[in-house]
Scaffold this active site. Structure first.
Site, PDB file in Angstrom:
ATOM      1  N   GLY A 144       0.928  -1.406  -0.002  1.00 27.15           N
ATOM      2  CA  GLY A 144       0.078   0.118   0.060  1.00 27.15           C
ATOM      3  C   GLY A 144       0.766   1.116  -0.027  1.00 27.15           C
ATOM      4  N   GLN A 169       3.380   9.795   1.331  1.00 28.07           N
ATOM      5  CA  GLN A 169       4.360   9.090   0.880  1.00 28.07           C
ATOM      6  C   GLN A 169       5.076   9.434  -0.283  1.00 28.07           C
ATOM      7  OE1 GLN A 169       2.723   5.226   2.157  1.00 28.07           O
ATOM      8  NE2 GLN A 169       4.628   4.909   2.988  1.00 28.07           N
ATOM      9  N   CYS A 218       6.802  -0.348   6.803  1.00 23.36           N
ATOM     10  CA  CYS A 218       6.300   0.846   5.892  1.00 23.36           C
ATOM     11  C   CYS A 218       7.470   1.213   5.007  1.00 23.36           C
ATOM     12  CB  CYS A 218       5.820   1.906   6.862  1.00 23.36           C
ATOM     13  SG  CYS A 218       5.375   3.549   5.949  1.00 23.36           S
ATOM     14  N   LEU A 219       7.046   1.536   3.572  1.00 23.62           N
ATOM     15  CA  LEU A 219       8.017   1.986   2.629  1.00 23.62           C
ATOM     16  C   LEU A 219       8.677   3.315   3.132  1.00 23.62           C
ATOM     17  CD1 LEU A 219       6.259   1.157  -0.692  1.00 23.62           C
ATOM     18  CD2 LEU A 219       7.991   0.087   0.163  1.00 23.62           C
ATOM     19  N   HIS A 258      -3.596   1.155   8.039  1.00 23.13           N
ATOM     20  CA  HIS A 258      -2.351   1.539   8.024  1.00 23.13           C
ATOM     21  C   HIS A 258      -2.315   2.587   7.040  1.00 23.13           C
ATOM     22  CE1 HIS A 258       2.295   1.356   7.930  1.00 23.13           C
ATOM     23  NE2 HIS A 258       2.033   1.724   6.794  1.00 23.13           N
ATOM     24  N   GLU A 259      -2.849   2.422   5.936  1.00 23.51           N
ATOM     25  CA  GLU A 259      -2.689   3.558   4.840  1.00 23.51           C
ATOM     26  C   GLU A 259      -3.601   4.706   5.257  1.00 23.51           C
ATOM     27  OE1 GLU A 259      -0.233   3.400   2.929  1.00 23.51           O
ATOM     28  OE2 GLU A 259      -0.004   1.336   3.089  1.00 23.51           O
ATOM     29  N   HIS A 294      -1.755   6.920   7.356  1.00 17.32           N
ATOM     30  CA  HIS A 294      -0.957   8.162   6.856  1.00 17.32           C
ATOM     31  C   HIS A 294      -1.691   9.240   6.518  1.00 17.32           C
ATOM     32  CE1 HIS A 294       2.865   6.131   6.394  1.00 17.32           C
ATOM     33  NE2 HIS A 294       2.245   5.006   5.682  1.00 17.32           N
TER      34      HIS A 294
END
Ligand code: NI
Length: 156
Positions: free
Chosen positions: A47, A52, A89-90, A131-132, A135
């Protein structure tokens, strides 16, 4: 389509609340395409949220292996149960930890055609949605970690 640079933890933009998308225009669609491309190129991402890639808009792309889901202005309208799983997480490479999330969520959002859609997620999809969406409110998963986990043979 273009690969965008993934913003890393430490950049203030990841701690800001994103604005709602008012109009789904070509710029928004291009951004969704770029986010998808950037997520797939990262390889280990399931995701990606717009902040991000440095954009404070309420946009998320998710693919947990069942195909791409693009969400515009997503809102979680139902949650049920709980699960504790390891997340990454990226924007926080090398950081992993156990987080408590609902076992099931229902999320409502607009798709790229402006149609209101509901998606029900269990397991990894439920985790990923939470999670997304965090963000979009400037929340990173490490704030919610119960226990950090280290992997010894992690490939970089
Ligand atoms: Ni993340």
């Amino acid at each position: 389509m273009a690969i965008r640079k993934i913003v890393q933890k430490g950049d203030d933009i990841l701690n800001k609340r994103c604005k709602e998308v008012k109009e789904i225009n070509d710029r928004i669609l291009e951004l969704l395409d770029d986010m998808k491309e950037t997520m797939y190129q990262a390889g280990n991402g399931v995701g990606l949220a717009a902040p991000q890639v440095g954009i404070l808009k309420r946009l998320v792309v998710i693919d947990v292996g069942d195909g791409l889901i693009e969400m515009i202005n997503p809102v979680i309208i139902e949650t049920e149960g709980e699960q504790v799983e390891i997340e990454g997480c990226l924007s926080l490479p090398g950081v992993y930890g156990k987080v408590r999330r609902p076992a099931r969520v229902v999320v409502e959002y607009l798709n790229r055609h402006g149609k209101k859609v509901r998606t029900e997620g269990f397991g990894l999809l439920a985790i990923c949605i939470c999670h997304e969406l965090d963000h979009l409110d400037g929340i990173l998963f490490d704030e919610k970690v119960i226990e950090f986990v280290e992997f010894e043979n992690e490939e970089k």
